[in-house]
Scaffold this motif. Sequence first.
Motif, short mmCIF file in Angstrom:
data_model
loop_
_atom_site.label_atom_id
_atom_site.label_comp_id
_atom_site.label_asym_id
_atom_site.label_seq_id
_atom_site.Cartn_x
_atom_site.Cartn_y
_atom_site.Cartn_z
N GLN A 1 0.80 -1.22 0.00
CA GLN A 1 0.00 0.00 0.00
C GLN A 1 0.83 1.27 0.00
N VAL B 1 -3.98 9.22 -1.08
CA VAL B 1 -4.26 9.37 0.35
C VAL B 1 -5.12 10.59 0.56
N ARG C 1 -9.05 1.71 -2.23
CA ARG C 1 -8.36 2.92 -2.67
C ARG C 1 -7.34 2.57 -3.76
N ALA D 1 -8.60 9.86 -0.42
CA ALA D 1 -9.27 9.00 0.55
C ALA D 1 -9.61 9.80 1.81
N ARG E 1 -10.88 -0.62 3.02
CA ARG E 1 -10.91 0.72 2.40
C ARG E 1 -9.61 1.01 1.66
N VAL E 2 -8.49 0.60 2.26
CA VAL E 2 -7.20 0.87 1.61
C VAL E 2 -7.06 0.04 0.34
#
Lengths: 407, 407
Positions: free
Chosen positions: A4, A12, A403, A15, A399-400
């Motif tokens: 990530q 980032v 993303r 997000a 969520r990451v």
Amino acid sequence: MAEQRSIGAERVEAAAEGAPEGAAGESVRIAAAAPAADHVALHWAAHPRGLAASRFHFVWLRANCRCAECLHPHTWERTIDSYALDPAIRPAEIAAAEEGRALALRWPDGHETRLAAGWLAARDYDGGARRADMRAVRSWDAAALLADPPEHRWEAVTTGDADLRLMLTDLRERGLAIVRGVPPQDGEVERVARRIAFLRETNFGVGFRVENKPDPNNVAYTALELKAHTDLPNRESPPGIQFLHCHRADAAGGESLLVDGFRAAERLRDEAPEAFARLTRTALPFRFVDADWDIRWRAPTIRLDADGDFEEVRYHDALTAPLDVPFEEMGPLYDALRRFTAILREPQMELRLKLQPGDLIAFQNRRVLHGRGAFDPNAGLRKLEGCYVDCDDAWSRLRVLERSAGG
Amino acid sequence: MAEQRSIGAERVEAAAEGAPEGAAGESVRIAAAAPAADHVALHWAAHPRGLAASRFHFVWLRANCRCAECLHPHTWERTIDSYALDPAIRPAEIAAAEEGRALALRWPDGHETRLAAGWLAARDYDGGARRADMRAVRSWDAAALLADPPEHRWEAVTTGDADLRLMLTDLRERGLAIVRGVPPQDGEVERVARRIAFLRETNFGVGFRVENKPDPNNVAYTALELKAHTDLPNRESPPGIQFLHCHRADAAGGESLLVDGFRAAERLRDEAPEAFARLTRTALPFRFVDADWDIRWRAPTIRLDADGDFEEVRYHDALTAPLDVPFEEMGPLYDALRRFTAILREPQMELRLKLQPGDLIAFQNRRVLHGRGAFDPNAGLRKLEGCYVDCDDAWSRLRVLERSAGG
């Protein structure tokens, strides 16, 4: 989680800001900004959900200034002191800018705020953005789950982010994922769990084994039947996700049992609204006691969040201390618990699985109840290894991953 | 924690059963047992709180049978299936026994239950046993705290169980303990915390350092002022107890600030009941986002438990996402938050401490807000080391220490 780290700072920021700056965000346009007493009405020239206008309070606009002075540029934390703002704050100037792509404000002290139209539309509290942000819950009974089983393969989940994302999506929406083909060896369950996040330690340690033991401190470590329950209800915050990995299943019996507590709670709400309401407002006393520990907590059987959505089901007769509500409430409380229990035990609610060596189940421990049939400890070994991860960290991982995968 | 293992099985049983079998329990006597429709009225010959009579439902008495068949003799877990009992269950025989020291019941299927009079009196839900079991909270403002400072010495706390018990009692009742003389070296804060229980890991790791860092992902790692707040409000269950240990305090400024959120909530309830009610029922959106994490949760500022007691204060403007309540509620919500904030920042509410090397503070993170003054990072070093333990495990440790110390 090195994979990530490679994503860029823009991702980032996107997000953190929840900014739909891609497809949806770009198309949002402000036609006009009309100030009123304590807010501005934005008339949309183009809006993703077709809204005509949305109102934003001045104090909200000031508190959510995105400039580097008001929002820390590295931490995404608000540095402006928003609850100390003058409640009568009012911009000196307010206008649509950049051909409607932004709202520009100048405050009496000269500070300037510029907010993208897409950013505003995405958190349009006047237009229902709050509900749109709520988590998805797909409740199930056994037939609904089996019609679309949340099954995954170990090789795929441990090597591919796309498959891990699918597994986490099942865990989040349906509260359950089944992973096949996990090598039935010590430590493998923790390896799968650590793909998601760090482990949640409890008074039973970081990991645990479920096998019949002499001198057990927990009914799980016997060969007895275990009615469907949630683990560690005696803790203020019971672990969010439980992982159980089957190493040996030689004994007859001992099949696993899973029940969606949210579906059962929905049924109770429909069929016996007074019993439901009672179970949401009555805290039961739970406790676990052995030579080293004495952990007690009171919490309701069904917990709703401030918006009335299901937050938790906490159900474990074995760890429930003697009930202690006032005399007049005791009869109705037993009635409500009996009613909920009857729903939980209806055969169509119960998913029954005989786990084979290599099978792993992961489930939301504060939603999906688990249990097992009795087995004959003299007829063969039964051994499971387990551990916990908290939902916070699992949903963060999801969520990451989204993303990285998203546009 | 080997010192606890030495206590005998009787002590564990007494703790599990909450049985005041010592002084109070021995003196309880039943004069007569008078059955009614769904319960029995016990007339007390002697009762520790002077009650004349207490009623117990038949279904409750059956569910709480203490025999080895109904209560697992090693795990203290209920093995009888109490929510499947016939709601009309009624004993065939019921009588005081052992000169009033016990209640003896025989059920229609022949099963016999015998419950000690002292055990029954201790969980007399008809007589208010529930409230007596609630946790003690001593809320404070700065003057009240300083009049009786919760100070402890490292040597005493780390070597003596009696001093550890006093420290934990301060933590439980007042939400704060200060320990002096902790060697200002790496790892010492974790050694103190592990005297209590295992550590609670978070997305910041097992332990953390608070010092100004380049490229911080958290405002704590800057030299900026930090308004009083609770940590990790973006988690479903923020850590219960925070430990902060000062290693270096050369920089001017940077004093620590502590505020009892429960006292502030009591004040708000008294002074602005509508604002208080709003903050208990409105979930705010919290979030933390960096390259590796995206952790979000919604929760109210002040959370009450099912009995209306304070369960939690969650307050951190910096990690609060843009508020998203419906338009009509936004103004009153900001008003309520502003009112609560004003109370939190009254000088008499704020305990200000300039931590010196060797000082350690431990506080309930979901009750006591903490902050710090700005400091000049060029004027000298400021370094703290910290970690978390959950309240469940700390209060367990306290109960086990009380068990060892008690009669």
